[in-house]
Scaffold this motif. Structure first.
Motif, PDB file in Angstrom:
ATOM      1  N   LEU A   1      52.274  46.189   8.935  1.00 38.75           N
ATOM      2  CA  LEU A   1      53.363  46.786   9.704  1.00 38.75           C
ATOM      3  C   LEU A   1      53.487  48.280   9.476  1.00 38.75           C
ATOM      4  O   LEU A   1      54.460  48.881   9.905  1.00 38.75           O
TER       5      LEU A   1
ATOM      6  N   ASP B   1      54.589  50.253  12.263  1.00 40.46           N
ATOM      7  CA  ASP B   1      55.878  49.919  12.859  1.00 40.46           C
ATOM      8  C   ASP B   1      57.029  50.425  12.004  1.00 40.46           C
ATOM      9  O   ASP B   1      58.141  50.572  12.482  1.00 40.46           O
ATOM     10  N   VAL B   2      56.721  50.662  10.728  1.00 44.27           N
ATOM     11  CA  VAL B   2      57.742  51.174   9.822  1.00 44.27           C
ATOM     12  C   VAL B   2      57.858  52.680  10.047  1.00 44.27           C
ATOM     13  O   VAL B   2      56.854  53.351  10.200  1.00 44.27           O
ATOM     14  N   PRO B   3      59.086  53.175  10.089  1.00 47.24           N
ATOM     15  CA  PRO B   3      59.238  54.622  10.226  1.00 47.24           C
ATOM     16  C   PRO B   3      58.466  55.346   9.126  1.00 47.24           C
ATOM     17  O   PRO B   3      58.510  54.946   7.969  1.00 47.24           O
TER      18      PRO B   3
ATOM     19  N   THR C   1      61.294  57.904  13.558  1.00 46.23           N
ATOM     20  CA  THR C   1      60.604  56.919  14.387  1.00 46.23           C
ATOM     21  C   THR C   1      59.260  56.518  13.780  1.00 46.23           C
ATOM     22  O   THR C   1      58.693  57.215  12.961  1.00 46.23           O
ATOM     23  N   SER C   2      58.771  55.375  14.236  1.00 45.10           N
ATOM     24  CA  SER C   2      57.535  54.836  13.686  1.00 45.10           C
ATOM     25  C   SER C   2      56.328  55.468  14.373  1.00 45.10           C
ATOM     26  O   SER C   2      56.447  56.124  15.395  1.00 45.10           O
TER      27      SER C   2
ATOM     28  N   TYR D   1      53.916  53.918  15.868  1.00 45.77           N
ATOM     29  CA  TYR D   1      53.645  53.317  17.172  1.00 45.77           C
ATOM     30  C   TYR D   1      54.563  53.869  18.249  1.00 45.77           C
ATOM     31  O   TYR D   1      54.147  54.036  19.389  1.00 45.77           O
ATOM     32  N   SER D   2      55.807  54.132  17.893  1.00 44.49           N
ATOM     33  CA  SER D   2      56.686  54.637  18.944  1.00 44.49           C
ATOM     34  C   SER D   2      56.373  56.098  19.226  1.00 44.49           C
ATOM     35  O   SER D   2      56.610  56.589  20.317  1.00 44.49           O
TER      36      SER D   2
ATOM     37  N   ARG E   1      59.502  48.597   4.652  1.00 41.55           N
ATOM     38  CA  ARG E   1      60.640  49.392   5.105  1.00 41.55           C
ATOM     39  C   ARG E   1      61.670  49.542   3.983  1.00 41.55           C
ATOM     40  O   ARG E   1      62.144  50.642   3.700  1.00 41.55           O
TER      41      ARG E   1
END
Lengths: 254, 482, 484
Positions: free
Chosen positions: B87, B90-92, B107-108, B110-111, B386
């Motif tokens: 992950l 996905d984790v910031p 933000t992560s 991926y974002s 996280r």
């Protein structure tokens, strides 16, 4: 045996091999100038060891492979030149066919009959032909999954009968049949002959061949080493001849 | 006897053309995954250095430590997280800290870079999960029924051969035949890690080793399962179909479905819902406090007008008294607010844990999910990352506050003094050395914690092996050899 | 003839026990994926509504235009039910700031990490992974299986042209596999209607295209299966090949493509970009302050001169004074304009460069991954559902436009209300609530279908090309196939 007394048709040549030669890509000579003719209402039995070229001959008639030289003709049609026309005149029973396991016997028959261009058969026709080849009625609507080798073979023969072609090619048709079924099969062939069919069969069964065939040919290493009419043979003769030609040829080869 | 069967099995598997082809592909993929992981690590290290430098650069010309109150810290890249991504995207990746409040996570990856989220990454965990399981199925689906179909089973048992010995030899032989060759690309990969200059700590080596062990256990699960199924079915084609359906379900369907089912069963209030609620109460409190202050001020003015005691001492005292009351109210309201949000957060947290437990509980039916969970726990890229990052950031925030106190002699809570005249003077001073700011280094949890978390899943993998092994064993004991 | 062959093909697929089990698994999965999608959509909707209603409530409490910083939530689109795409990866909220930037934050996955562990299971996933495998399972032995059963010889003992046979094989398998799958797909659509998901006509059109695209993708794997079965003698080897190819096309190539592109095209991170901007800001503001100080000194010097000159006329003095003041103001204004213009230019250039590099990387990554029809399918499906890469960029573009609009509106309001109108607690006056009805509304405009079609034409082309390739391949391979 009521030989050719009631043969309806005149004795035209139906199947004809003319100096048929097949050399595979790997150089093996599978057939070496094979020639024979089979007239209507005639049964020709090919005998020979595994790899003698029997199945190759049948494959050439069906145009599954192309001849290196020579021709295979069905009612005068050269098979590798006009294969589709030739196949209209041919019915075929292969050795150990599996057929469609998820179809019933009748469904298999229906499909292959239609593929052979016979669209007007009714269920009764299928029933009758299956009975004729000796498949009990309760099996007709069962899926082929549970069928024994012999039962499948009977279906295969029924398919060939349904096609109603002038020539029938049989590749080891009696393998897998029990003695009773084998006997019935010989009767059936006799019937078909009397209907005027011209039959080419390959077999290992010397005695059946002697019993039914009008002509017997012995093949070895792609060559027809002996051919004799039924009148020239007795049971004992044929076995001795078979052994002799096989052995003789080996000596010649050695 | 056992040795004979094992050797026959080895020869049969390794000698097949199928093996050469599939093994080649597997090796390439495994080495590729290692290579991609290493490259990935290098990239994230570069990015990390660039962004930490960039974050500090903000204070390049600052001359007063008083101005250095907040900055961004970035999650330190970890070599294992690059190999087993889990992950981590996905984790910031970054957090904003100011020494007072909770660090706010940004933000992560991926974002930020959704291009990578479209197909996700090809990492070692994915390659192992997909490839090892398929590899095992491909070579063991006809272990028993294939021998039966070929007639070799009857032939073998025409000798005085105990069934138990046969099945044991079969299992051991096929496991060795698949696992031993796979060790080669894995070793090459591990070698690449050390040759390409990525230094792992001893702990990380152990974790990597455990991950590979998990991979082998996972291979074993599918191998024993395949042998088991091939004992239960008559024809290899049907056992293969069956195994493929199981594979699709366990690798692709069950993990996803379980989380979605849990998501539907346990409702978790969203974080933004809580933050909006908090904000609402905060505003309401502020208004109440403002009103109170207004009242107090009016009261003070009134007393001032009518008051008898006009001495400045009394006035000052009175003002302080009135203001103290307001402050008391403020403190109470703040406490209420914090209690309120704490309660909401705790509720959310509890629900989350419940959801997580349910989801992972269901997903653990699938060995593939168990493997994923074990692998991500070992690489510290699981859901816990996280929390770990948050804790680390909090600890850092505290130490930064201490640092600030050391440098300025003030609490970081104090107001920043901004004096125009002072500013001019400060300009003349030497700029501060930004490198003195304590460096943030993400502290991965220690080995014992990770082991403690990963152990249940590793045990589960062993259990799967045992269950399917027993299954295969008993099924073969009653197998119809004809 | 061809009808007989197709009929037989249909019958043999539909009557096989394999079909019953695999088909029902697929149907359950398809219907389940739609159901899950609906549930997720409903959750997203509830979440959206709570957040927006609370945001509105909060805005109602505001009494100052100045402190109004509306937060926009991304409105859930029903198409996410079928293709979640990057919907869960990118942020769901954006705060409209004074600076005119509006980034989406709080992605669903970073908030609810548990859903990111194994990711979602939408219709696209089922089609991409499960149905492709399903297609292979039923076609890997299309030709060589018949050879093994001996029926190929038997069929070709009849006057059947090979081309007819292979055409009907492809058509038959296609019909036999595609038509049954329409049942769960229609069931899924019925679920949508049953749960009263607000799908507009445009949405249904998108859905229809999505289904068409899925059928195309599915057809590719049917043709691929037939191709390999006419290329090999044994069904076991064709299955092995197909499985390896499936793993590569569906699982490996898409991921590898983007990763390779990531290696080749380096793109700065967002934090680097923002730090570069803040650095430039510092630089420029230093410059600005220096200028202002200089102008201030000039002004002071001018005024001192004026006093020294000893002008007696008050009017004259006032006039000269005004001139100096005006000069200063003009210079200061130019400096300020210069500052903001330079900053804007720098920002624009930097961001453009950044976006370009990102675009290059994306193009390279997607082009590489498009070697696999699975990626082409996924990219096109995401475009149809509006959850592709353009969702983030389009959304942020529109947010930026909106935030400019909003900021202007707010500035106008502040001015209209007489500059600052801080309610004064000292006056003990209740502040008036704001009239929120005039605030410009933000609503995201989805790209037009024709636009989407244009952008997906490449993917349609790729899929069609692959299909033609495999069909041509199977024809050629079968014409030379050894039926024995």
């Amino acid at each position: 045996m009521t030989e050719s007394i009631n043969a309806g048709t005149n004795n035209t040549i139906v199947l004809e091999a003319d100096k048929l030669t097949k050399r595979y890509e790997d150089g093996v000579l599978a057939l070496d100038e094979l020639s024979f003719t089979i007239k209507s209402s005639e049964i020709y039995a090919m005998l020979g060891a595994n790899g003698a070229g029997k199945t190759t001959t049948i494959n050439l008639f069906l145009n599954f492979i192309e001849p290196t030289s020579g021709e295979a003709r069905v009612m005068g049609i050269v098979t590798h030149k006009e294969p589709l026309l030739a196949k209209e005149k041919l019915a075929f029973v292969s050795e150990n066919v599996m057929l469609y396991q998820n179809f019933t016997a009748i469904q298999n028959l229906d499909y292959f009959a239609k593929l052979g261009g016979k669209k007007n058969y009714t269920r009764d026709d299928y029933r009758n032909v299956l009975l004729r080849v000796g498949l009990q009625e309760e099996a007709h609507n069962k899926r082929l999954k549970g069928f024994s080798k012999g039962m499948r073979q009977k279906c295969g023969i029924a398919i060939a009968i349904l096609k109603d072609a002038p020539a029938i090619l049989l590749d080891e048709p009696t393998s897998g049949l029990d003695p009773k079924a084998g006997y019935e099969f010989i009767q059936l062939l006799d019937n078909l002959r009397s209907e005027g069919k011209s039959i080419l069969m390959s077999t290992h069964d010397i005695f059946r061949a002697r019993e039914i065939a009008d002509t017997v040919g012995i093949m070895n290493q792609g060559k027809l080493v002996m051919q004799a009419g039924r009148d020239e043979l007795t049971d004992k003769d044929l076995e001795q001849l078979y052994m002799k030609y096989m052995a003789g040829h080996m000596e010649a080869a050695a | 006897m056992l040795k004979l069967i094992i050797f026959k099995e080895l020869r049969e598997v390794i000698g097949s053309a199928k093996f050469v082809a599939t093994f080649g592909i597997c090796s390439i993929l495994i080495i590729l995954a290692f290579f991609a992981g290493i490259k990935n690590y290098e990239t994230s290290l570069e990015e990390y250095n660039a962004s930490t430098a960039a974050n500090l650069r903000t204070y390049k010309d600052t001359t007063d430590w008083d101005h250095v109150r907040d900055h961004r810290i970035v999650l330190t890249p970890m070599p294992l997280a690059s190999l087993i991504i889990g992950l981590s995207n996905d984790v910031p990746r970054a957090a904003y800290i100011n020494g007072r409040d909770l660090p706010s996570l940004s933000t992560s990856n991926y974002s930020q870079q959704p291009v990578f989220s479209v197909f996700r990454f090809l990492d070692l965990e994915f390659v192992f999960q997909v490839i090892l399981s398929l590899f095992a199925i491909l070579f063991a689906f006809d272990a028993i029924n294939g021998e039966k179909e070929r007639g070799t089973l009857r032939l073998s048992f025409a000798n005085s051969l105990p069934r138990a010995g046969y099945i044991l030899g079969k299992l051991a032989g096929s496991f060795l035949a698949l696992a031993l060759p796979l060790i080669i690309p894995i070793l090459i990969g591990v070698l690449m890690v050390s040759v390409m200059g990525i230094s792992l700590t001893a702990d990380e080596w152990i974790r990597l080793g455990l991950f590979i062990l998990c991979g082998m256990l996972y291979l074993g699960v599918f191998l024993t399962l395949s042998v088991f199924i091939s004992c239960l079915t008559q024809r290899p084609s049907s056992s293969f179909l069956f195994l493929l359906v199981i594979w699709v379900c366990s690798v692709l369907i069950i993990p996803r479905a379980s989380v979605l089912i849990a998501g539907n069963t346990v409702e978790v209030p969203s974080a933004e819902e809580i933050s909006v609620k908090r904000l609402q109460l905060q505003r309401q409190n502020a208004r109440t406090a403002d009103e109170k202050f207004g009242e107090a001020f009016q009261q003070f003015l009134k007393e001032l007008r009518q008051g008898n005691d006009k001495s400045p001492e009394f006035q000052k005292r009175r003002q302080e008294e009135l203001y103290a009351e307001v402050d008391k109210l403020r403190a109470k309201l703040d406490k209420d607010l914090n209690d309120f949000t704490d309660r909401l957060n705790e509720e959310r947290h509890n629900k989350q844990i419940k959801q997580e437990k349910l989801a992972f509980g269901i997903s653990r039916i699938s060995p593939a999910a168990v493997f994923t969970l074990a692998a991500t726990t070992l690489s510290d890229t699981s859901m816990e990352l996280r929390n770990h990052f948050m804790e680390s950031a909090q600890a850092y925030s505290k130490s930064f506050a201490d640092f600030f106190r050391d440098k300025t002699g003030k609490s970081i809570d104090s107001k920043m003094v901004f004096d125009m005249d002072q500013e001019e003077k400060k300009k003349q001073q030497l700029p501060i050395d930004i490198n003195e700011i304590p460096e943030f280094v993400y502290q991965a949890p220690d080995l014992s914690t990770i082991l403690h978390d990963a152990l249940p899943d590793i045990a589960l993998l062993i259990l799967f092996n045992l269950v399917f092994f027993t299954g295969a064993f008993t099924a073969f004991m009653r197998y119809d050899l004809r | 003839m061809i009808l007989t062959l197709i009929e037989k093909e249909l019958k043999s697929i539909l009557s096989s026990p394999k079909f019953v089990s695999v088909f029902s698994v697929c149907s359950v999965l398809i219907v389940m994926s739609v159901y899950i999608g609906i549930e997720e959509y409903k959750t997203a909707m509830v979440n959206y509504e709570t957040v927006t209603s609370q945001v509105t409530q909060q805005m109602r409490d505001e009494t100052e235009w100045n402190s109004l910083n509306p937060q926009i939530s991304r409105y859930p689109d029903p198409m996410q039910i079928f293709v979640s795409g990057i919907n869960n990866d990118i942020g769901r909220q954006a705060r409209i700031s004074d600076y005119g930037t509006a980034d989406l934050t709080n992605s669903s996955y970073s908030q609810n990490m548990i859903f990111a562990v194994f990711r979602s299971m939408d219709l696209m996933f089922i089609v991409q992974i499960v149905l492709s495998l399903f297609a292979i399972l039923f076609t890997y032995d299309a030709i060589n299986g018949e050879r093994e059963k001996g029926t190929l010889k038997l069929s070709f003992a009849n006057p059947v042209p090979r081309i007819t046979y292979i055409i009907s094989k492809v058509i038959g398998s296609w019909l036999g596999l595609v038509i049954p799958l329409l049942i769960p797909i229609l069931l899924g659509a019925a679920l949508i209607l049953f749960y009263k998901i607000p799908m507009t006509a445009a949405h249904w059109k998108q859905y229809a295209f999505l289904i068409g695209l899925s059928v195309l993708y599915f057809s590719f794997f049917i043709c691929l299966g037939v191709f390999f079965s006419s290329l090999t003698k044994n069904s076991s080897s064709s299955f092995l090949y197909l499985l390896v190819i499936w793993v590569c096309l569906v699982l490996i190539v898409p991921r590898a493509g983007v990763m390779i592109a990531g290696q080749f095209v380096k793109v700065q991170t967002a934090s680097e970009i923002s730090s570069q901007i803040s650095l430039k800001y510092g630089e420029l503001s230093d410059e600005y302050i220096e200028k202002i100080q200089k102008y201030g000194k000039e002004q002071r010097a001018g005024l001192e001169n004026l006093e020294r000159e000893g002008i007696t006329s008050r009017e004259e003095f006032q006039k000269r004074y005004e001139v100096i003041r005006e000069e200063y103001r003009k210079k200061a204004n130019t400096a300020e304009e210069d500052f903001s213009q330079k900053l804007a230019e720098f920002d624009a250039a930097l961001k453009e460069n950044w976006h370009n590099r990102k675009a290059v990387r994306q193009k390279l990554g997607f082009s590489l991954s498009r070697f696999s029809p699975a990626s082409a399918y996924q990219l096109a499906a995401m475009d149809f559902a509006g959850t592709g890469m353009s969702l983030k960029t389009d959304y942020e573009d529109q947010l930026r436009t909106y935030s400019r609009l909003f900021n202007k509106f707010r500035a106008d309001k502040i001015e209209a209300s007489g500059g600052r109108g801080y309610a004064n607690v000292f006056e003990n006056k209740k502040p008036e609530p704001l009239d929120l009805s005039e605030i410009p509304e933000f609503s995201f405009v989805n790209p037009e279908l024709s636009h989407v079609l244009k952008s997906t034409i490449l993917d349609f082309g790729i899929l069609s090309f692959y299909i033609l390739l495999t069909i041509a391949g199977s024809f050629i391979a079968f014409i030379r196939y050894d039926v024995r």
